[in-house]
Motif scaffolding. Structure first.
Motif, PDB file in Angstrom:
ATOM      1  N   ALA A 455       0.823  -1.204   0.000  1.00 21.31           N
ATOM      2  CA  ALA A 455       0.000   0.000   0.000  1.00 21.31           C
ATOM      3  C   ALA A 455       0.858   1.254   0.000  1.00 21.31           C
ATOM      4  O   ALA A 455       0.338   2.348  -0.216  1.00 21.31           O
ATOM      5  CB  ALA A 455      -0.927   0.001   1.213  1.00 21.31           C
ATOM      6  N   LEU A 456       2.148   1.091   0.227  1.00 25.08           N
ATOM      7  CA  LEU A 456       3.008   2.246   0.444  1.00 25.08           C
ATOM      8  C   LEU A 456       3.093   3.145  -0.776  1.00 25.08           C
ATOM      9  O   LEU A 456       2.994   4.370  -0.674  1.00 25.08           O
ATOM     10  CB  LEU A 456       4.402   1.761   0.850  1.00 25.08           C
ATOM     11  CG  LEU A 456       5.405   2.827   1.273  1.00 25.08           C
ATOM     12  CD1 LEU A 456       4.837   3.690   2.379  1.00 25.08           C
ATOM     13  CD2 LEU A 456       6.691   2.174   1.735  1.00 25.08           C
ATOM     14  N   SER A 457       3.262   2.556  -1.943  1.00 26.76           N
ATOM     15  CA  SER A 457       3.391   3.359  -3.153  1.00 26.76           C
ATOM     16  C   SER A 457       2.098   4.106  -3.462  1.00 26.76           C
ATOM     17  O   SER A 457       2.125   5.281  -3.846  1.00 26.76           O
ATOM     18  CB  SER A 457       3.776   2.463  -4.338  1.00 26.76           C
ATOM     19  OG  SER A 457       3.942   3.214  -5.513  1.00 26.76           O
ATOM     20  N   THR A 458       0.950   3.437  -3.271  1.00 25.87           N
ATOM     21  CA  THR A 458      -0.334   4.079  -3.547  1.00 25.87           C
ATOM     22  C   THR A 458      -0.601   5.215  -2.572  1.00 25.87           C
ATOM     23  O   THR A 458      -1.031   6.309  -2.970  1.00 25.87           O
ATOM     24  CB  THR A 458      -1.467   3.045  -3.468  1.00 25.87           C
ATOM     25  OG1 THR A 458      -1.214   1.996  -4.405  1.00 25.87           O
ATOM     26  CG2 THR A 458      -2.809   3.686  -3.788  1.00 25.87           C
ATOM     27  N   VAL A 459      -0.352   4.991  -1.285  1.00 26.95           N
ATOM     28  CA  VAL A 459      -0.561   6.039  -0.282  1.00 26.95           C
ATOM     29  C   VAL A 459       0.359   7.225  -0.549  1.00 26.95           C
ATOM     30  O   VAL A 459      -0.064   8.388  -0.497  1.00 26.95           O
ATOM     31  CB  VAL A 459      -0.327   5.477   1.141  1.00 26.95           C
ATOM     32  CG1 VAL A 459      -0.299   6.607   2.165  1.00 26.95           C
ATOM     33  CG2 VAL A 459      -1.410   4.477   1.495  1.00 26.95           C
ATOM     34  N   THR A 460       1.612   6.938  -0.845  1.00 26.93           N
ATOM     35  CA  THR A 460       2.563   8.013  -1.154  1.00 26.93           C
ATOM     36  C   THR A 460       2.108   8.815  -2.360  1.00 26.93           C
ATOM     37  O   THR A 460       2.197  10.054  -2.368  1.00 26.93           O
ATOM     38  CB  THR A 460       3.955   7.421  -1.424  1.00 26.93           C
ATOM     39  OG1 THR A 460       4.394   6.696  -0.276  1.00 26.93           O
ATOM     40  CG2 THR A 460       4.959   8.513  -1.737  1.00 26.93           C
ATOM     41  N   ALA A 461       1.605   8.124  -3.386  1.00 25.66           N
ATOM     42  CA  ALA A 461       1.158   8.812  -4.598  1.00 25.66           C
ATOM     43  C   ALA A 461      -0.083   9.664  -4.334  1.00 25.66           C
ATOM     44  O   ALA A 461      -0.213  10.762  -4.885  1.00 25.66           O
ATOM     45  CB  ALA A 461       0.856   7.788  -5.696  1.00 25.66           C
ATOM     46  N   ILE A 462      -1.002   9.170  -3.499  1.00 25.82           N
ATOM     47  CA  ILE A 462      -2.203   9.957  -3.187  1.00 25.82           C
ATOM     48  C   ILE A 462      -1.827  11.233  -2.451  1.00 25.82           C
ATOM     49  O   ILE A 462      -2.301  12.336  -2.781  1.00 25.82           O
ATOM     50  CB  ILE A 462      -3.185   9.116  -2.344  1.00 25.82           C
ATOM     51  CG1 ILE A 462      -3.806   8.014  -3.203  1.00 25.82           C
ATOM     52  CG2 ILE A 462      -4.283  10.002  -1.745  1.00 25.82           C
ATOM     53  CD1 ILE A 462      -4.685   7.067  -2.421  1.00 25.82           C
ATOM     54  N   ILE A 463      -0.974  11.112  -1.453  1.00 28.66           N
ATOM     55  CA  ILE A 463      -0.580  12.290  -0.668  1.00 28.66           C
ATOM     56  C   ILE A 463       0.190  13.275  -1.538  1.00 28.66           C
ATOM     57  O   ILE A 463      -0.114  14.481  -1.573  1.00 28.66           O
ATOM     58  CB  ILE A 463       0.250  11.860   0.551  1.00 28.66           C
ATOM     59  CG1 ILE A 463      -0.616  11.067   1.533  1.00 28.66           C
ATOM     60  CG2 ILE A 463       0.858  13.072   1.247  1.00 28.66           C
ATOM     61  CD1 ILE A 463       0.137  10.523   2.727  1.00 28.66           C
ATOM     62  N   ASP A 464       1.186  12.784  -2.261  1.00 29.95           N
ATOM     63  CA  ASP A 464       1.992  13.697  -3.072  1.00 29.95           C
ATOM     64  C   ASP A 464       1.220  14.190  -4.291  1.00 29.95           C
ATOM     65  O   ASP A 464       1.435  15.319  -4.743  1.00 29.95           O
ATOM     66  CB  ASP A 464       3.282  13.001  -3.513  1.00 29.95           C
ATOM     67  CG  ASP A 464       4.325  13.993  -4.002  1.00 29.95           C
ATOM     68  OD1 ASP A 464       4.623  14.938  -3.262  1.00 29.95           O
ATOM     69  OD2 ASP A 464       4.823  13.821  -5.125  1.00 29.95           O
ATOM     70  N   GLY A 465       0.315  13.360  -4.828  1.00 29.21           N
ATOM     71  CA  GLY A 465      -0.506  13.795  -5.959  1.00 29.21           C
ATOM     72  C   GLY A 465      -1.433  14.928  -5.575  1.00 29.21           C
ATOM     73  O   GLY A 465      -1.587  15.905  -6.322  1.00 29.21           O
ATOM     74  N   THR A 466      -2.056  14.812  -4.391  1.00 31.46           N
ATOM     75  CA  THR A 466      -2.916  15.897  -3.911  1.00 31.46           C
ATOM     76  C   THR A 466      -2.090  17.142  -3.647  1.00 31.46           C
ATOM     77  O   THR A 466      -2.505  18.263  -3.968  1.00 31.46           O
ATOM     78  CB  THR A 466      -3.649  15.470  -2.630  1.00 31.46           C
ATOM     79  OG1 THR A 466      -4.355  14.248  -2.870  1.00 31.46           O
ATOM     80  CG2 THR A 466      -4.639  16.538  -2.187  1.00 31.46           C
ATOM     81  N   GLY A 467      -0.908  16.946  -3.064  1.00 24.92           N
ATOM     82  CA  GLY A 467      -0.023  18.087  -2.861  1.00 24.92           C
ATOM     83  C   GLY A 467       0.389  18.734  -4.163  1.00 24.92           C
ATOM     84  O   GLY A 467       0.546  19.959  -4.242  1.00 24.92           O
ATOM     85  N   SER A 468       0.522  17.940  -5.213  1.00 30.50           N
ATOM     86  CA  SER A 468       0.932  18.472  -6.507  1.00 30.50           C
ATOM     87  C   SER A 468      -0.154  19.328  -7.146  1.00 30.50           C
ATOM     88  O   SER A 468       0.146  20.160  -8.010  1.00 30.50           O
ATOM     89  CB  SER A 468       1.320  17.324  -7.447  1.00 30.50           C
ATOM     90  OG  SER A 468       2.424  16.615  -6.929  1.00 30.50           O
ATOM     91  N   VAL A 469      -1.412  19.108  -6.749  1.00 19.68           N
ATOM     92  CA  VAL A 469      -2.474  20.015  -7.207  1.00 19.68           C
ATOM     93  C   VAL A 469      -2.187  21.427  -6.694  1.00 19.68           C
ATOM     94  O   VAL A 469      -2.297  22.417  -7.428  1.00 19.68           O
ATOM     95  CB  VAL A 469      -3.852  19.522  -6.726  1.00 19.68           C
ATOM     96  CG1 VAL A 469      -4.930  20.538  -7.084  1.00 19.68           C
ATOM     97  CG2 VAL A 469      -4.178  18.166  -7.335  1.00 19.68           C
ATOM     98  N   GLY A 470      -1.808  21.512  -5.410  1.00 21.59           N
ATOM     99  CA  GLY A 470      -1.407  22.807  -4.873  1.00 21.59           C
ATOM    100  C   GLY A 470      -0.154  23.337  -5.526  1.00 21.59           C
ATOM    101  O   GLY A 470      -0.019  24.545  -5.760  1.00 21.59           O
ATOM    102  N   ALA A 471       0.782  22.439  -5.846  1.00 30.32           N
ATOM    103  CA  ALA A 471       2.007  22.860  -6.533  1.00 30.32           C
ATOM    104  C   ALA A 471       1.698  23.450  -7.898  1.00 30.32           C
ATOM    105  O   ALA A 471       2.414  24.339  -8.380  1.00 30.32           O
ATOM    106  CB  ALA A 471       2.958  21.674  -6.672  1.00 30.32           C
ATOM    107  N   ALA A 472       0.643  22.950  -8.539  1.00 28.07           N
ATOM    108  CA  ALA A 472       0.236  23.500  -9.838  1.00 28.07           C
ATOM    109  C   ALA A 472      -0.482  24.833  -9.679  1.00 28.07           C
ATOM    110  O   ALA A 472      -0.290  25.754 -10.477  1.00 28.07           O
ATOM    111  CB  ALA A 472      -0.658  22.496 -10.566  1.00 28.07           C
ATOM    112  N   LEU A 473      -1.308  24.946  -8.632  1.00 30.38           N
ATOM    113  CA  LEU A 473      -2.080  26.175  -8.433  1.00 30.38           C
ATOM    114  C   LEU A 473      -1.203  27.342  -7.986  1.00 30.38           C
ATOM    115  O   LEU A 473      -1.443  28.488  -8.383  1.00 30.38           O
ATOM    116  CB  LEU A 473      -3.183  25.930  -7.396  1.00 30.38           C
ATOM    117  CG  LEU A 473      -4.339  25.032  -7.827  1.00 30.38           C
ATOM    118  CD1 LEU A 473      -5.286  24.794  -6.654  1.00 30.38           C
ATOM    119  CD2 LEU A 473      -5.091  25.651  -9.000  1.00 30.38           C
ATOM    120  N   GLY A 474      -0.199  27.063  -7.151  1.00 21.76           N
ATOM    121  CA  GLY A 474       0.619  28.134  -6.600  1.00 21.76           C
ATOM    122  C   GLY A 474       1.299  28.994  -7.656  1.00 21.76           C
ATOM    123  O   GLY A 474       1.092  30.219  -7.696  1.00 21.76           O
ATOM    124  N   PRO A 475       2.134  28.405  -8.527  1.00 24.37           N
ATOM    125  CA  PRO A 475       2.770  29.219  -9.566  1.00 24.37           C
ATOM    126  C   PRO A 475       1.769  29.874 -10.513  1.00 24.37           C
ATOM    127  O   PRO A 475       2.015  30.985 -10.992  1.00 24.37           O
ATOM    128  CB  PRO A 475       3.645  28.192 -10.311  1.00 24.37           C
ATOM    129  CG  PRO A 475       3.930  27.142  -9.295  1.00 24.37           C
ATOM    130  CD  PRO A 475       2.677  27.035  -8.487  1.00 24.37           C
TER     131      PRO A 475
END
Length: 528
Positions: A455-475
Motif C-alpha cells: 500500500a506504500l506506493s499508492t498512499v505516497t502517490a495519493i498524498i503527493d498527488g494531492t499536494g501536486s495540485v497545490g504545486a500547480a495552483l501556486g505558480p
C-alpha cells in the motif's frame, strides 16, 4: 604485525545488510536529487526568457531619434525570447509552470497504482530516461531557435507525466529498507535531496543562463538520464530480493558437504546436502538431525514454498486509512507555498533586489539550504514527541508571519534578505518534507493494513498527488497576481499556510489528547 587502521576497523564493523542499506540510502538520494535538479532550470531561465525590456526599448528610441542611419534595436533578438516578449509574459510563464505541475498532479495518482504492480527498478529507470529526453528537448528549443509556445507547453506536460515515476518509487524503496524507528530523522536527512537538487539545478542552470540558456536544460537532462542507467544496474527494491542472489553465490567451505540441486516449485531451487553416511537429506530434514552427523552450510537460503502475497491496495482502500485525507489536503496548501517559491523566487529577487539572473539564482539557493535544516528538525522533533501532525502545525503557524516579514525585509538590502530566506526555507519546507516522507511511510504501513506492505506506493502517490495540485495552483496564481504587485502573492501564500494549519487541527487534537502518543523507540525498527 602492524595494527589494523581505524578506518578499516570501522568498515569491517558493519555487516552486509548495513552496507546494502547504506547503498540504498545513498542511491535513492542521488536518484531523486537528479529529478529536482532537472526541474529547477525553468525558474532560473525565466528572467532570461523575459529580460527587463524597458531599458532596451528606451535605448532603441534614443538611438533611432538621434540618428536615422543607425540600425534599430530589435526587442525580439536583443531583449526577450519570443513568445515571452509580450506584456502578458508572466501569464505565459505561469502557464508553462501550470502545464508541468498539472500533468504531474494527474499522473501521480496513476503512478502509485502502477508502481505497486511493476518492478520499481525498471519503472524508475524508464521514467528517468524519458525525463532526461524531455528536459533536453526544452533546451533544444534554444539551439534550433523555436519560438512556438505550444512546443514548450507540450514538453512541460510530457515531462510532468514521466517525472511522476520518481517519488512513489524512491519512498517505497527507502521504506522497505528502514523501519519505523527514527524514521523522522532518517527521512529528514534523506529528504534533503529535494533541496540539494534545487541548489545544484540553480547553480548548473545559472552557469549558462546568460550565455546559452539551452545548456541550462540539456546538462540537467543528461544528468538524470545517466542516473537512470545507474538505477537500472544498482537499485535493490527490497531486502528480500537479495536472498536468491546469496543462495546462488554461496560457495561450499571446507566443512560443507557437496550439494545437489533440483528445480522446486515455481522455479525455486531446493538444496540437498550430502551427509557422512552418503544419504541425501533436504535442508528441512537436516535441521532435525544432531550436529555431529551433518555438515551445516554457512548460509543456506532455500525457498521452496512462499505464502501468497496480499494484493495491492485499491485507491479507495488507501483513502480509508486514517489520516490520509487530512495530510493530503494539508500538503496541497503546504506544497502550494513551497513550489511558488521554487518557480518564482529567482524572478522575484531579480525584480525586488535588482540583480541579474545568475546572482538571483545563486541567492535563491539559500531558501533550499534552510529547507534542508527545516526538514531534519521536523523529523527529529516528531520522533522525540511521537506527534507528526503537531510538529507540522507548529511550523505552519510560524511560517505565515515569517512570509510577511520576508516580503517587507527583502526590500531593505542583501543581508536581511539572506537571513529571512534561510528562516522561510526551514519553516516552509519542514512540514512539506515531513508529510511527504515519514508521514507517508507511517500511513503506508498503518496498523489498519494488517501487515499488507503493498500500500506504500499508492498512499505516497495519493498524498503527493494531492499536494501536486497545490504545486500547480501556486505558480499559476502567482503569475495571475504578480502584475498587481508582489504583496498580493505573499498574501496568497500566508492564506495557504493558515488553511494547511486548519486541516490538521483534528489530528493535532487527537495527538494531544491521546495517552498513546509517545516518542518512537528504536525497538520499532523491527516492525517493518
Amino acid at each position: 604485525m602492524a595494527t589494523v587502521p581505524p578506518g578499516i576497523r570501522l568498515l569491517v564493523s558493519f555487516d552486509r545488510d548495513q552496507w546494502y542499506r547504506a547503498l540504498t540510502f545513498l542511491l535513492t538520494f542521488l536518484l531523486y536529487t537528479s529529478f529536482h535538479l532537472s526541474r529547477k532550470p525553468i525558474s532560473i531561465v525565466k528572467s532570461e526568457l523575459h529580460r527587463n525590456c524597458s531599458s532596451a526599448n528606451e535605448l532603441s528610441t534614443m538611438v533611432s531619434s538621434s540618428s536615422s542611419q543607425l540600425p534599430s534595436l530589435h526587442s525580439g533578438t536583443d531583449c526577450s525570447w519570443k513568445p515571452f516578449d509580450k506584456r502578458n509574459y508572466k501569464q505565459l510563464l505561469g502557464a508553462m509552470d501550470y502545464s508541468f505541475l498539472c500533468a504531474y498532479a494527474v499522473g501521480m495518482y496513476l503512478s502509485g497504482i502502477i508502481g505497486e504492480r511493476v518492478p520499481i527498478r525498471l519503472y524508475l529507470t524508464v521514467g528517468m530516461l524519458t525525463s532526461g529526453l524531455f528536459t533536453c528537448l526544452f533546451g533544444l528549443g534554444y539551439v534550433y531557435n523555436i519560438h512556438n509556445l505550444g512546443f514548450y507547453i507540450f514538453v512541460q506536460v510530457a515531462n510532468g507525466l514521466v517525472q511522476t515515476t520518481g517519488w512513489p518509487s524512491v519512498v517505497t524503496c527507502i521504506s522497505n529498507w528502514f523501519g519505523k524507528g527514527r524514521r523522522g530523522l532518517i527521512m529528514g536527512l534523506w529528504n534533503s535531496h529535494t533541496s540539494v537538487g534545487n541548489i545544484l539545478g540553480s547553480l548548473i542552470a545559472g552557469y549558462w543562463v546568460s550565455s546559452n540558456w539551452g545548456l541550462s536544460f540539456i546538462v540537467p537532462g543528461l544528468i538524470i538520464a545517466v542516473m537512470g542507467v545507474v538505477c537500472f544496474f544498482f537499485l535493490i527494491e527490497h531486502p528480500d530480493d537479495l536472498k536468491s542472489v546469496h543462495a546462488q553465490n554461496s560457495s561450499p567451505g571446507k566443512s560443507q558437504a557437496p550439494a545437489n540441486r533440483w528445480n522446486g516449485v515455481n522455479g525455486h531451487t531446493e538444496v540437498y546436502l550430502q551427509y557422512k553416511d552418503n544419504k541425501t537429506q533436504s535442508y528441512d530434514t537436516e535441521l532435525l538431525l544432531p550436529r555431529d552427523s551433518v555438515c551445516v552450510p554457512m548460509q543456506p537460503v532455500v525457498v521452496v514454498k512462499r505464502e501468497p502475497q496480499p494484493s495491492a491496495i485499491s485507491f479507495m482502500g488507501a483513502l480509508r486509512i486514517p489520516g490520509v485525507i487530512e495530510f493530503s489536503l494539508c500538503l496541497l496548501f503546504a506544497k502550494l507555498v513551497s513550489y511558488t517559491f521554487l518557480f518564482w523566487l529567482p524572478l522575484y529577487i531579480t525584480k525586488a533586489a535588482h540583480l541579474d539572473a545568475k546572482k538571483a539564482g545563486d541567492l535563491s539557493t539559500l531558501f533550499d539550504v534552510g529547507g534542508i535544516v527545516g526538514g531534519i528538525l521536523a523529523g527529529v522533533i516528531s520522533d522525540k514527541l511521537g506527534k507528526r501532525a503537531t510538529t507540522c502545525a507548529i511550523m505552519l503557524l510560524l511560517a505565515a508571519p515569517t512570509l510577511y516579514g520576508f516580503s517587507m525585509i527583502s526590500e531593505l538590502g542583501l543581508g536581511p534578505t539572506i537571513g529571512m530566506l534561510l528562516v522561510c526555507g526551514g519553516l516552509v519546507n519542514g512540514p512539506y518534507s515531513l508529510i511527504t516522507t515519514a508521514v507517508s511511510a507511517d500511513l503506508g504501513t498503518h496498523k489498519s493494513l494488517k501487515g499488507n506492505a503493498r500500500a506504500l506506493s499508492t498512499v505516497t502517490a495519493i498524498i503527493d498527488g494531492t499536494g501536486s495540485v497545490g504545486a500547480a495552483l501556486g505558480p499559476l496564481l502567482a503569475g495571475l497576481l504578480s502584475p498587481g504587485g508582489w504583496d498580493q502573492v505573499f498574501y496568497m501564500l500566508m492564506i495557504a499556510d493558515f488553511l494547511a494549519l486548519l486541516l490538521l487541527l483534528r489530528l493535532v487534537t487527537q495527538e494531544l489528547t491521546s495517552n498513546k502518543s509517545r516518542p518512537i523507540s528504536a525497538v520499532e525498527l523491527k516492525e517493518h
